[in-house]
Each structure stands twice: as structure tokens, then as C-alpha cells.
Design a protein around this motif. Sequence first.
Motif, short mmCIF file in Angstrom:
data_model
loop_
_atom_site.label_atom_id
_atom_site.label_comp_id
_atom_site.label_asym_id
_atom_site.label_seq_id
_atom_site.Cartn_x
_atom_site.Cartn_y
_atom_site.Cartn_z
N CYS A 116 0.83 -1.21 0.00
CA CYS A 116 0.00 0.00 0.00
C CYS A 116 0.86 1.26 0.00
CB CYS A 116 -0.92 0.01 1.22
SG CYS A 116 -2.18 -1.27 1.23
N VAL A 117 2.02 1.18 0.62
CA VAL A 117 2.90 2.36 0.72
C VAL A 117 3.73 2.55 -0.54
CG1 VAL A 117 4.76 3.41 2.05
CG2 VAL A 117 2.98 2.10 3.22
N PHE A 118 4.30 1.47 -1.04
CA PHE A 118 5.24 1.58 -2.16
C PHE A 118 4.62 1.16 -3.51
CE2 PHE A 118 7.80 0.88 1.64
CZ PHE A 118 8.65 1.98 1.59
N GLY A 119 3.39 0.72 -3.50
CA GLY A 119 2.73 0.29 -4.74
C GLY A 119 1.24 0.57 -4.64
N GLY A 120 0.45 -0.42 -5.05
CA GLY A 120 -1.00 -0.27 -4.97
C GLY A 120 -1.60 0.33 -6.23
N PRO A 121 -2.92 0.23 -6.39
CA PRO A 121 -3.57 0.76 -7.59
C PRO A 121 -3.71 2.28 -7.60
CG PRO A 121 -5.19 -0.18 -6.10
CD PRO A 121 -3.85 -0.48 -5.51
N SER A 122 -3.48 2.91 -6.46
CA SER A 122 -3.67 4.36 -6.38
C SER A 122 -2.44 5.02 -5.77
CB SER A 122 -4.91 4.68 -5.51
OG SER A 122 -4.98 6.07 -5.23
N PRO A 123 -2.12 6.26 -6.17
CA PRO A 123 -1.01 6.96 -5.54
C PRO A 123 -1.32 7.39 -4.11
CG PRO A 123 -2.11 8.38 -7.13
CD PRO A 123 -2.71 7.02 -7.29
N ARG A 124 -2.57 7.30 -3.69
CA ARG A 124 -2.96 7.67 -2.34
C ARG A 124 -2.88 6.46 -1.43
NH1 ARG A 124 -8.35 11.46 -3.41
NH2 ARG A 124 -7.32 12.98 -4.80
N ASN A 128 -5.28 2.89 -0.89
CA ASN A 128 -4.74 1.53 -0.97
C ASN A 128 -5.00 0.75 0.31
OD1 ASN A 128 -3.73 2.14 -3.52
ND2 ASN A 128 -1.73 2.77 -2.73
N LEU A 129 -4.82 1.41 1.47
CA LEU A 129 -5.07 0.74 2.74
C LEU A 129 -6.55 0.35 2.87
CD1 LEU A 129 -2.89 2.89 5.17
CD2 LEU A 129 -2.48 0.53 4.48
N LEU A 130 -7.43 1.22 2.39
CA LEU A 130 -8.86 0.92 2.44
C LEU A 130 -9.19 -0.30 1.58
CD1 LEU A 130 -11.73 1.65 3.34
CD2 LEU A 130 -11.87 3.18 1.36
#
Length: 380
Positions: A116-124, A128-130
Amino acid sequence: MTSPDRYAAERWFLVRGLPAVVRRGALLRRIWGRSAPALAGVAVFAANSILVVTLSGKHTIDIDGRPTVAEGFLLALIVLVLPVAALVGWLVSRIERPLWRVVAANVSVAVAIIGCVFGGPSPRIMVNLLLVGISIAVIVVATASGVGSIAGWAARDTMSNLALASGMFVRALPVVLLTFLVFFNTYVWLMAAIVTRERLWLAIGFLFAIAAAFLVSSTLERVRPILGETAAAPEDVDRLAGTPFEGIADEPGVDPLSRAERANVVFVVAASQVGQVLTVALATGAIFFVLGLIVLSPPLLASWTRDSGRNDGHILGMTLPVPDPLIQTTMMLTAITFMYLAAKAVTDKEYRAQFLDPLLAELRLTLVARDRYRSSRPGR
């Protein structure tokens, strides 16, 4: 039956996709450890997103035209992430000790948070955590409700019957050859270029529902004798050797199957057939997809679609250097193949002898074990 034996017996049923058989409170025990395989799959996707962001510098995949070397690696990551996630989940599912399963689940969640911090589908990061939090909640609920048990069994059953799926594919070659005529039909490509993805999904869902209903109705006819009576046979003593039910006497008058158990049994058999047929249909679709990549060129695509097709494809929010009409045509042919194979699975005697009859025999043995399990419970 002692407490350790009861746990082993309940796990035996859960592995076989029959959560309705176990005690109500059993599904709520060791939820976190039992969720470890699915959580490990989420961790693989999270780690993959870190690699995608590192290589592309973006949180979305947008590749059009001829891909560069880095974009080629991105395409490889897209293709491999699902098989790798399935492999990691399978390896975690083979962990026997509950403590190590909990450790695997905790490590998976930690990797997902890092993703969630270094990747994820969103820059936010909060978005990502949600999304990860929702995914974990869905997995835990599915595990507690027994849906995860059925899904895990279906995945293992499909993988264990890949050899049978290849035989079914060979017997389906006539329709595959016929579908070649559909694949090289201009009007099919024109429709694939014009129809929206939403309408295409509705059409595929409609075809899938018809074929699945056909399989379920035929399954009811085959399963009904087993649901009516599960008397133990002499060979069941040997077949249950080495299980938690070894040495338990078969007693008459055990509680009959409840509605939930009957529905669970029918669903397991139907899901096994649907998974088998879907595997062959997807393999057929993959062949046509690769064929399209080989023969399709911009002039040919323009001719087949009358300049209505796009040279880049959009799927799951990603832009890929694959013609969108090819994606949609492959989806349609896969759905048509699934419908044909569903009908053939019901009428093919060889398929029933090789796949369905052994499945029903294994299911009958499981219900015999269920009767022993119920008879050994104090106060039943």
C-alpha cells in the motif's frame, strides 16, 4: 471423539468443501490461520504492484503501441501474477501446524501493507489501505461462513483434474474447429468492435447462467440417490482408514441431512463440473487469443472491423498493446465453448464414467464419514 480428533475431523470436512457438515462453532475457530492461503494471494498482488510502480513509475498500467523492454517486463508481471498467487496460496494451504499458518497470515498482511505504501492501484496510501482492508475483511467473512472452504476445494479439485480436462478438450475438438469459422467471421469482429464491454459482460453472464442451470439440474438427478441414503458399504472401512473416522462404528438412525447440508452437497458437485468445463473453455479461449496475436495486423483489423476497432485494449483498468476487438472476440468464443461443453458434460457417457461417477463415489464416502462424525458427538 476427543477434542483433537474433533478438530481433525472438522478440518477433514472443510478441506473437502463441506462446511455445512461441521458444528456451527467450528467455522469460527482459527479463522485467521485458515484465511492464510487467501491472504498470501493478496500479498503476492501487493508485491507485484510494488514491482509495477518501480518499473513504470505509475500506479496504473498504460501500454499502447510497441512495448519497450521495461513495458515487456510489466506485461510479464501481469501474466504471471495470478499463477504465482495461486501457487503461493496452495503452498500456504499445505501448512499443517495452526501456529505457522497464523505466522503466514501475519506476514502476508505485512507485505500487503508495505504494498500500500510503495505500490498499490492508487497513488494515495489511504485509498490503498482501504482497498486492502476491504479485501482482508471479505476473506475473513468468507472463511467464517464456509465460502472459503468451498472455494479452496474447488480450486484444488480443478487443478487435480487437469489431465481429465485435457481429455475433455480433445473430445471437444469438433466444436473448436467449428469455432474457427466463427473466429474468422467478419461480422463477429465487427460486433466485437462495436459492442460495449458492459453489454458483452451481460451477454456472457446470460450464457453462463443458462449453462450453469443446465449443469445444476442434471446434478440434482445424479445426487438425489446419495442424499436419500448413505448406508455404509463394506469397502468404506478400508477407504476411511487413516482418517479421523477410522474405528468409529456405523450406527443406524443418525440425523438425516439438513437443508444446508443438501445444498452444500449439490453445490460442491455442480461447482466441480462448472470448474472442469470452465477450465477447458478458458484454455480454448487462450488458444484463440494467441492465434489472434499471431495473425492479426492493423490492416487486417481495419478490414474486419471496418475501421471501428481500437489497436489498444482495455481490461481491468489497464491499457494493453492488444487490440480490443481481439479481447472481446476471445471472450465471446470462450462463452460459446463453455455452453457447448456444459451440454456435452451432461450427455457424454465417457465423461461421466471418468469424472462424475468417481466424484459421486467420493462424495458418498464423505457422507458416510459425516454419519460417523455425528454419531460420535455426545448428545448429538
